[in-house]
Design an enzyme around this catalytic site. Structure first.
Site: not given
Ligand SMILES: Nc1ncnc2c1ncn2[C@@H]1O[C@H](COP(=O)(O)OP(=O)(O)OP(=O)(O)O)[C@@H](O)[C@H]1O
Length: 387
Positions: A125-126, A128-129, A147, A196, A241, A246
Site C-alpha cells: 500500500g501507499k 501520504k509519506f 515501510k 509486523e 487517532d 488506522n
C-alpha cells in the site's frame, strides 16, 4: 488453551505468511525501492540522526520463532470468556514474554539492519509519506512489512516530529492487537520501518465491503480494541487517532492498531491540535483554546464509542457538513438506528459522554454485557466460518 493447539496455530500462521510472500513477485531491486517520482528532492535531508546507512539496534524474531509463537495468537479463536476481559491482557503478556525469550535465546546480540538484508516483495500500500512492501529478512526468513519514507517528503510535509514520535512510541509497544514495529534504519534519502505484517490489510476496506459488521464481529473487535487501549493507557500513551483507517487486520482477523503519528505520552506539553479526522474528534478537543491540560486519555474512549457506532451502523454518528459535525459532537447529538441491539446502544451511550470523566472505563467495556453476550456467539460463528 493447550500449548500444542497454540503451536499448531502459529505454524499455520507462519505458513500463511510464507505462502503470501511466495505468491508475491519480487518487484524491485533494493535501489529502486520506494522511489517516488511525485515530489522533487528540493529540501535538505531531514532526520539525519547519524551517518548515512546508520542502523538502529533492534532484534527480529527468526522464522523459527515466528513458527514457535513470536507472533501473537488470534484472540478470535480464544474461548469466549478469555476473549472478553482478562485473558486478552494475559495473552498480551504471554506474547511479550515469548518474544523476549526468543530474543534472548536466539538473538543474543542486538541486530543492526540495512536494506540488503531484506528481499522485497509486492507493494502492500501507499500512504501520504511512504510506500509499504511485503519483505523477508534473508537470514531468518522472517516475513514483515517494510515501510519506506523519503526524508525529503517527510521534511516537505513538515512531519519530522510526527515520524520521530511514531517510531519512538511504537517501538516500545508489545501487544497482540497493536501493530509491532520491530526496528528502523535509514540511508541518505530514506527511513525504513520494519513492521509486523498484517495479512488481512485495512479494516476500513473490510468495513466498506461489508457495509456494517454483525454484532458478534463488532463486539469481538471492540473487545480487542479495549484491550489494546488499556495497554496503551497503562503505558501513558494516548493514541488520539482511533478510526477504521488506522486499524489493520491480522491473518486470523485480529485487530492491529497502527498509525501512532498522532499519539502522545501523557501528560503532554503540546497544545491540542485538530489532528484527527473530524468525525472522531472528542468534544474536549474541539473546544476553542483547548490545551494540553484540557484532555487526557479519555479522548480514546470517545473515539472507541464512535468506532462502535460505525462498526454497527456503517457510518460515523456525527457525519455531516464540517460545521454541523462540530456542533453535533459538542452536544453528543446522535441517533442510533433501531436495528442496533439494546446492549450495544447502552455501550455506545456510555462511551459517547460529553464529560470525559463520566465515560465508561476500559475495564468495564471489556466486561460489558454486549461484549460478553456477543463474544460467545461470535466464537461459535467464527468457528463455523472456519470449518
Ligand atoms: N504492516 C502492514 N501490513 C500490511 N499492510 C500494510 C502494513 N502497513 C501498511 N500497510 C498497507 O499500506 C498502506 C499504506 O500504509 P501507510 O502506513 O504508509 O499509510 P496510511 O497510514 O494508510 O496513510 P497515511 O500515510 O495517510 O497515514 C496501508 O493503508 C495498508 O494498506
Amino acid at each position: 488453551m493447550a500449548a500444542r493447539t497454540l503451536e499448531a496455530r502459529f505454524e499455520r500462521m507462519s505458513v500463511n505468511d510464507e505462502n503470501e510472500y511466495q505468491k508475491s513477485k519480487i518487484v524491485t531491486t533494493t535501489t529502486q525501492l520506494g522511489h517516488s517520482t511525485s515530489r522533487p528532492n528540493l529540501y535538505k535531508v531531514a532526520l539525519q540522526a547519524g551517518s548515512a546507512n546508520t542502523v538502529t539496534a533492534v532484534t527480529l524474531p527468526s522464522q523459527a520463532a515466528q513458527r514457535k509463537g513470536a507472533q501473537p495468537p488470534s484472540p478470535t479463536r480464544k474461548p469466549v470468556a478469555s476473549a472478553v476481559s482478562r485473558s486478552s491482557d494475559e495473552l498480551a503478556l504471554a506474547h511479550v514474554e515469548r518474544k523476549s525469550a526468543t530474543i534472548l535465546i536466539e538473538q543474543p546480540s542486538m541486530k543492526q539492519f540495512h536494506l540488503g538484508m531484506f528481499e522485497i516483495g509486492r507493494p502492500l500500500g501507499k500512504g501520504k509519506f511512504g510506500r509499504v512492501y511485503l519483505a523477508r529478512e534473508r537470514t531468518s526468513g522472517f516475513i514483515c512489512a517494510l515501510k519506506v519514507l523519503h526524508k525529503s517528503e517527510i521534511q516537505q510535509g513538515r512531519v519530522e516530529k510526527q515520524v520521530r514520535r511514531e517510531i519512538e512510541i511504537q517501538s516500545n509497544l508489545r501487544h497482540p492487537n497493536i501493530l509491532q514495529l520491530f526496528g528502523h534504519f535509514h540511508d541518505n534519502k530514506r527511513v525504513f520501518l520494519i513492521l509486523e505484517f498484517a495479512g488481512k490489510g485495512e479494516l476500513y476496506k473490510h468495513l466498506r465491503k461489508e457495509n456494517r459488521f454483525p454484532e458478534w464481529k463488532a463486539s469481538q473487535y471492540i473487545a480487542q480494541m479495549a484491550s489494546a487501549l488499556r495497554y496503551l493507557h497503562r503505558k501513558h500513551v494516548i493514541h488520539r487517532d482511533i478510526k477504521p483507517e488506522n486499524i489493520l487486520v491480522g491473518i486470523h482477523g485480529e485487530m492491529k492498531v497502527s498509525d501512532f503519528g498522532w499519539s502522545v505520552h501523557a501528560p503532554n506539553s503540546r497544545r491540542a491540535t485538530m489532528c484527527g479526522t473530524l468525525d472522531y474528534l472528542p468534544p474536549e478537543m474541539l473546544k476553542p483554546g483547548s490545551s494540553d491540560n484540557s484532555y487526557n486519555e479519555k479522548v480514546d474512549l470517545w473515539s472507541l464509542g464512535v468506532l462502535t457506532y460505525e462498526f454497527l451502523v456503517g457510518e460515523a454518528p456525527f457525519e455531516d457538513t464540517p460545521v454541523m459535525t462540530q456542533r453535533r459532537i459538542a452536544r453528543a447529538d446522535m441517533t442510533i438506528p433501531s436495528f442496533v441491539s439494546p446492549e450495544a446502544r447502552d455501550l455506545i451511550k456510555r462511551l459517547l459522554v460529553l464529560d470525559p470523566e463520566k465515560r465508561i472505563p476500559l475495564e468495564q467495556v471489556q466486561t460489558h454485557p454486549w461484549i460478553v453476550k456477543h463474544c460467545l456467539k461470535g466464537e461459535r460463528a467464527a468457528n463455523r466460518e472456519k470449518s
